[in-house]
Scaffold this active site. Sequence first.
Site, mmCIF file in Angstrom:
data_model
loop_
_atom_site.group_PDB
_atom_site.id
_atom_site.type_symbol
_atom_site.label_atom_id
_atom_site.label_comp_id
_atom_site.label_asym_id
_atom_site.label_seq_id
_atom_site.Cartn_x
_atom_site.Cartn_y
_atom_site.Cartn_z
ATOM 1 C CG ASN A 193 -1.830 1.218 1.265
ATOM 2 O OD1 ASN A 193 -1.450 2.313 0.875
ATOM 3 N ND2 ASN A 193 -3.041 1.043 1.784
ATOM 4 C CD GLU A 235 -4.630 4.631 1.086
ATOM 5 O OE1 GLU A 235 -5.078 5.675 1.574
ATOM 6 O OE2 GLU A 235 -4.159 3.707 1.778
ATOM 7 C CG ASP A 283 -4.502 -2.040 3.362
ATOM 8 O OD1 ASP A 283 -4.795 -2.746 4.348
ATOM 9 O OD2 ASP A 283 -4.534 -0.799 3.385
ATOM 10 C CG ASN A 303 -7.859 -1.341 5.648
ATOM 11 O OD1 ASN A 303 -7.123 -0.772 6.456
ATOM 12 N ND2 ASN A 303 -8.155 -0.830 4.471
ATOM 13 C CG ASP A 313 -0.316 -3.967 4.224
ATOM 14 O OD1 ASP A 313 -0.818 -3.336 3.272
ATOM 15 O OD2 ASP A 313 -0.109 -3.459 5.346
ATOM 16 C CG ASP A 364 -0.171 4.747 6.356
ATOM 17 O OD1 ASP A 364 -0.050 4.443 5.150
ATOM 18 O OD2 ASP A 364 -1.271 5.062 6.851
ATOM 19 C CG HIS A 365 0.035 0.320 4.600
ATOM 20 N ND1 HIS A 365 -0.755 -0.723 5.022
ATOM 21 C CD2 HIS A 365 -0.750 1.428 4.642
ATOM 22 C CE1 HIS A 365 -1.966 -0.273 5.302
ATOM 23 N NE2 HIS A 365 -1.986 1.027 5.085
#
Length: 260
Positions: free
Chosen positions: A8, A35, A149, A151, A221, A250-251
Amino acid sequence: MFSLATWNVNSVRMRLEHLLRWLKLRAPEVVCLQETKTTDQDFPYSEIKDLGYHAVHAGGKGRNGVAILATEEPRDVLIGFPDIDDAEARERLIAATIKGVRVHSVYIPNGGSVGSDYFLYKLEFIYRLREYLENHFDPDQDFLALCGDFNVAPEEIDVYDPELLAGHICFHERERTAIKLLKDWGLVDTYRALHPDEKGAFTWWDYQFGAFKANRGMRLDHIWVSRKLAAKLKKAIIDREPRGWKRPSDHTPVIAYFEL
């Protein structure tokens, strides 16, 4: 060795320098991105092609967008669910065949606040994924990979503080039940298959509160593969290095390696 990665990138245009740097560093054969936050017209095809990768992308003007990059040209590209008219899913799911493996890049919705309409859509999206797999594939006959991802942190070991996060988004019991149903179709979690008891193995950390430095994260992930492909699995890693670069996503990436 067939190498398959997921990341991501949290805006492919903003993190393009990071993506290109990482592709040169790791050189996986296939990369699933999520994303991307860009339209198909603005996706950086040429920069990626200069490194030897073909790219297929499904995006829009919002926060979604998914892509598959591959050293071999992807075939039989599918965008969204084939049996359901869902406009948002067309920015969250893309599939292609590379070297005999049916690869999916998926960006499961975050879900917003627990109990909201968007949370219910997240659960519905996961159930649709399960139905799609059931209708089109056989886990013991097909080389299939579901990367992205999700989530969702599936187990307590996948979050830094399960008591604190219980009932929160990405670790709510209803999400974990839904993702288990998806997995039970016949998918193998490549990272956990090789690292069943490893704690602190996270792929996402909040930008705030020094979360990455303190390793207060979640494993959101994943690379999940059919049982047939799992039989070829040799190695799986979480590559933390890009999360430490300046202005990172942030991933961080996950990579799995197979002896096909």
